[in-house]
Design a protein around this motif. Structure first.
Motif, PDB file in Angstrom:
ATOM      1  N   MET A 189       0.818  -1.199   0.000  1.00 59.70           N
ATOM      2  CA  MET A 189       0.000   0.000   0.000  1.00 59.70           C
ATOM      3  C   MET A 189       0.860   1.261   0.000  1.00 59.70           C
ATOM      4  SD  MET A 189      -2.957   1.455  -0.076  1.00 59.70           S
ATOM      5  CE  MET A 189      -4.118   0.155   0.289  1.00 59.70           C
ATOM      6  N   GLN A 190       1.937   1.260   0.773  1.00 59.18           N
ATOM      7  CA  GLN A 190       2.808   2.432   0.829  1.00 59.18           C
ATOM      8  C   GLN A 190       3.316   2.801  -0.562  1.00 59.18           C
ATOM      9  OE1 GLN A 190       3.456   4.160   3.693  1.00 59.18           O
ATOM     10  NE2 GLN A 190       4.567   5.697   2.472  1.00 59.18           N
ATOM     11  N   GLU A 191       3.709   1.798  -1.325  1.00 59.05           N
ATOM     12  CA  GLU A 191       4.217   2.042  -2.675  1.00 59.05           C
ATOM     13  C   GLU A 191       3.113   2.557  -3.592  1.00 59.05           C
ATOM     14  OE1 GLU A 191       6.061  -0.621  -6.315  1.00 59.05           O
ATOM     15  OE2 GLU A 191       6.675  -1.082  -4.245  1.00 59.05           O
ATOM     16  N   ASP A 226       3.554  12.943   5.417  1.00 60.04           N
ATOM     17  CA  ASP A 226       2.738  12.760   6.625  1.00 60.04           C
ATOM     18  C   ASP A 226       1.329  12.296   6.266  1.00 60.04           C
ATOM     19  OD1 ASP A 226       2.187  15.203   5.445  1.00 60.04           O
ATOM     20  OD2 ASP A 226       1.892  16.277   7.333  1.00 60.04           O
ATOM     21  N   GLU A 227       0.774  12.858   5.202  1.00 61.07           N
ATOM     22  CA  GLU A 227      -0.538  12.406   4.761  1.00 61.07           C
ATOM     23  C   GLU A 227      -0.475  10.971   4.240  1.00 61.07           C
ATOM     24  OE1 GLU A 227      -3.957  12.880   1.392  1.00 61.07           O
ATOM     25  OE2 GLU A 227      -2.286  14.289   1.334  1.00 61.07           O
ATOM     26  N   ALA A 228       0.588  10.646   3.526  1.00 59.91           N
ATOM     27  CA  ALA A 228       0.734   9.297   2.968  1.00 59.91           C
ATOM     28  C   ALA A 228       0.745   8.252   4.072  1.00 59.91           C
ATOM     29  CB  ALA A 228       2.021   9.209   2.148  1.00 59.91           C
ATOM     30  N   GLU A 229       1.400   8.549   5.179  1.00 57.00           N
ATOM     31  CA  GLU A 229       1.449   7.597   6.292  1.00 57.00           C
ATOM     32  C   GLU A 229       0.061   7.411   6.892  1.00 57.00           C
ATOM     33  OE1 GLU A 229       2.401   4.920   9.159  1.00 57.00           O
ATOM     34  OE2 GLU A 229       3.530   5.502   7.370  1.00 57.00           O
ATOM     35  N   ASN A 230      -0.682   8.508   7.062  1.00 56.15           N
ATOM     36  CA  ASN A 230      -2.049   8.403   7.591  1.00 56.15           C
ATOM     37  C   ASN A 230      -2.962   7.652   6.623  1.00 56.15           C
ATOM     38  OD1 ASN A 230      -1.650   9.801  10.025  1.00 56.15           O
ATOM     39  ND2 ASN A 230      -1.876  11.786   9.017  1.00 56.15           N
ATOM     40  N   ARG A 240      -2.053   5.390   4.411  1.00 50.65           N
ATOM     41  CA  ARG A 240      -1.680   3.968   4.459  1.00 50.65           C
ATOM     42  C   ARG A 240      -2.316   3.296   5.662  1.00 50.65           C
ATOM     43  NH1 ARG A 240       0.784   0.993   7.528  1.00 50.65           N
ATOM     44  NH2 ARG A 240       1.506   2.771   8.780  1.00 50.65           N
ATOM     45  N   ASP A 241      -2.233   3.934   6.827  1.00 50.21           N
ATOM     46  CA  ASP A 241      -2.780   3.345   8.052  1.00 50.21           C
ATOM     47  C   ASP A 241      -4.296   3.153   7.934  1.00 50.21           C
ATOM     48  OD1 ASP A 241      -2.342   2.661  11.019  1.00 50.21           O
ATOM     49  OD2 ASP A 241      -3.896   4.211  11.134  1.00 50.21           O
ATOM     50  N   LEU A 242      -4.967   4.141   7.361  1.00 45.61           N
ATOM     51  CA  LEU A 242      -6.416   4.054   7.191  1.00 45.61           C
ATOM     52  C   LEU A 242      -6.790   2.908   6.259  1.00 45.61           C
ATOM     53  CD1 LEU A 242      -9.353   5.102   7.333  1.00 45.61           C
ATOM     54  CD2 LEU A 242      -8.765   6.682   5.471  1.00 45.61           C
TER      55      LEU A 242
END
Length: 438
Positions: A352-354, A386-390, A392-394
Motif C-alpha cells: 500500500m505504501q508504494e 505525513d498524509e501518505a502515512e495516515n 496507508r494506516d487508514l
C-alpha cells in the motif's frame, strides 16, 4: 433474439436494443410526463434506466427523472429503500450527502409499466471527472485537488455512516455513484439551460430492416447533455443510485450482488457474500480512487482473477480457505504468496505504501483540460509524506482479509487522515484516533 435496430455508433447512449417489451420507455424532447414534467434534455443512461432533465410546471424547478425499464420496475427495490431512508428522522451530517426522492410516479407505455423517480439535478460523477471517454489519457492522469479530495472523501464516509447507523448498506459503493452537487439552476431560462448544458444532439433511430420504428422505440435517440462548467459545481457530494441497497438483516443473494468486481471484497468474490464489512472494503477502494484518480485494483477484461492477483500483490497470501480454491494462484505466485521467481512482469509486490507513493506519477498533459482544471491537482503533485502515512494506516485498516478485522465506519470517520487534515489549507493538524461500531 435478433437485432431490432440499426447501430447508432454512439457510445454514450443506452443500448437501443433495449427498446422492446420489458425495456426502456421511449422518450422524446418536449414530452410532458405525469402532467407536469416537461422533458428538456437527457442527463444520462445505463443498463436499467434513462435519466432526463425536466422542468416541473408545478414547483417551477428543474428535476432529474430516472425512468426504469419495465422489467426493472417489477424487480427494483430502490423506491422502497429511498422512502425508508426519507422516513428516518436524523440530524446526522451524512443525511445531507444522500440524494433523496422528491416525487415518483408510474408510466404505462408500449413496453410496459415504468417507475419514474424524481430527484434534484446534480453534476457529474467523480468517476466521469477522472475518465472522459472523449479524451485519450490513462486512469490516474488527473484527480481532485487534495483539499477537495479530502472533503469529498469525508462526505462519502459520512453518507455510509448514516446508512450503516440505520442498518442499511448501499450495495454499490463506487465512484460512478458519487456525484457533485451543483448550484441552483432553477432561475435559469430554458435558453440558458441549452446554452450551459448544450443543445440536444439527436440521431434518427432506424430498424434493422430499414423501416421507421414502431411505438416501442423513440423516433430518435438523444445524446447526454455536456458537463456543466466548473463554476456551477460545488465541493459537495451526493451518494446516489440505491437500486442495490439492502438492510443488514436482508443481505443480497449471490445473483443479486451487482457491485463491479474492482470494488468487491474477497468474500464477495470467493463466497458471493456482501455484508457491511464488505462495504468497508468497497469504501476503501473508493477513497483510494478519490485521492489517486485510479482504483487500487483494476482489470482490463473485468475478470476476477486479475483483481485477486492485484490484491495478493498488495496484501500477500490469501487466507487458506480462499487460497486453496483459487485455481490461478500458481500462474503468478509461489505457495507462500510471493511472486514467482523471474516472473516479475506478471506479478510483483506492491504494498500500500508504494501504491500511495505512485500517486502523481502518471499525470499527463492531455488530461489537464476544461474548466474543471480549477478543481484538479496540479500535474505531478505527490502525496505529502505525513498524509501518505495516515492514508496507508487508514486503508490497511479497511482492506483486511478477514471481514471481522476491518475497521468500522465510525472508526474510519474519526481516523487521523480526516480529523488531522485542514481541508481549507491542505495541512495536517494533530488529532486523536477514535473508535466506534460498524
Amino acid at each position: 433474439m435478433g437485432r431490432l435496430y440499426y447501430p447508432t455508433g454512439l457510445d454514450t447512449i443506452e443500448n437501443v436494443e433495449g427498446y422492446r417489451p420489458g425495456g426502456y420507455h421511449p422518450v422524446h424532447l418536449g414530452d410532458v410526463l405525469d402532467g407536469r414534467y416537461r422533458v428538456l434534455h437527457k442527463l444520462g443512461a445505463g443498463g436499467f434506466s434513462t435519466t432526463w432533465l425536466a422542468r416541473d410546471a408545478v414547483s417551477k424547478t428543474y428535476r432529474a427523472l430516472k425512468i426504469l425499464k419495465a422489467e426493472e420496475t417489477a424487480l427494483s427495490t430502490e423506491l422502497h429503500i429511498l422512502q425508508k431512508l426519507a422516513a428516518i428522522q436524523s440530524d446526522q451530517v451524512g443525511n445531507t450527502h444522500i440524494r433523496y426522492l422528491i416525487d415518483h410516479f408510474s408510466i404505462q407505455g408500449p413496453n410496459g409499466r415504468h417507475k419514474c423517480l424524481v430527484t434534484e439535478v446534480v453534476g457529474p460523477s467523480i468517476k466521469s471527472l477522472y475518465n472522459d471517454p472523449e479524451h485519450e489519457y490513462n486512469a490516474g492522469a488527473r484527480r481532485l485537488r487534495a483539499n477537495i479530495a479530502h472533503k469529498i472523501s469525508m462526505q462519502i464516509v459520512q453518507a455510509v455512516d448514516f446508512l450503516h447507523s440505520h442498518q442499511m448498506c448501499h450495495g454499490d459503493l463506487t465512484l460512478p455513484n458519487v456525484l457533485l452537487k451543483i448550484k441552483s439552476i432553477d432561475a435559469w431560462t430554458e435558453a440558458e439551460v441549452y446554452d450551459r448544458f448544450g443543445e440536444p444532439s439527436t440521431q434518427k433511430l432506424v430498424t434493422a430492416s430499414g423501416t421507421t420504428p414502431d411505438h416501442s422505440a423513440p423516433r430518435y435517440v438523444v445524446e447526454p447533455a455536456r458537463r456543466l462548467d466548473a463554476k456551477y459545481l460545488t465541493e459537495g457530494a451526493l451518494l446516489v443510485d440505491f437500486g442495490q441497497a439492502f438492510s443488514f438483516d436482508e443481505p443480497p443473494q449471490a445473483k443479486e450482488i451487482g457491485i463491479p468486481v474492482m470494488y468487491c471484497a474477497p468474500e464477495t468474490i470467493f463466497e458471493s457474500k456482501y455484508t457491511p464489512a464488505s462495504e468497508i472494503w468497497s469504501l476503501a477502494c473508493a477513497l483510494f480512487e478519490v485521492r489517486a484518480g485510479n482504483p487500487p485494483f483494476s482489470s482490463l477484461m473485468g475478470g476476477n482473477d486479475e483483481i485477486v492477483m492485484q490484491m495478493v500483490q498488495m496484501m500477500g497470501r490469501l487466507p487458506d480457505r480462499w487460497w486453496r480454491v483459487w485455481d490461478k494462484r500458481s500462474v503468478w505466485f509461489q505457495e507462500n504468496g510471493k511472486p514467482l521467481a523471474n516472473d516479475s512482469f506478471m506479478a510483483v509486490e506492491v504494498p500500500m505504501q508504494e501504491a500511495i507513493e505512485e500517486i502523481g506519477c502518471y499525470d499527463q498533459d492531455a488530461a489537464m483540460f476544461g474548466t474543471e482544471v480549477s478543481l484538479l491537482e496540479p500535474k505531478d503533485m505527490k502525496v505529502p509524506s505525513d498524509e501518505a502515512e495516515n492514508m496507508r494506516d487508514l486503508l490497511e485498516g479497511m482492506l483486511r482479509w478477514e471481514p471481522d478485522d476491518r475497521m468500522f465506519v465510525t472508526q474510519v470517520l474519526q481516523h487521523h487522515w480526516f480529523s488531522g487534515y485542514d481541508c481549507t489549507h491542505g495541512s495536517t493538524q494533530p488529532e486523536t484516533l477514535g473508535t466506534g461500531s460498524r
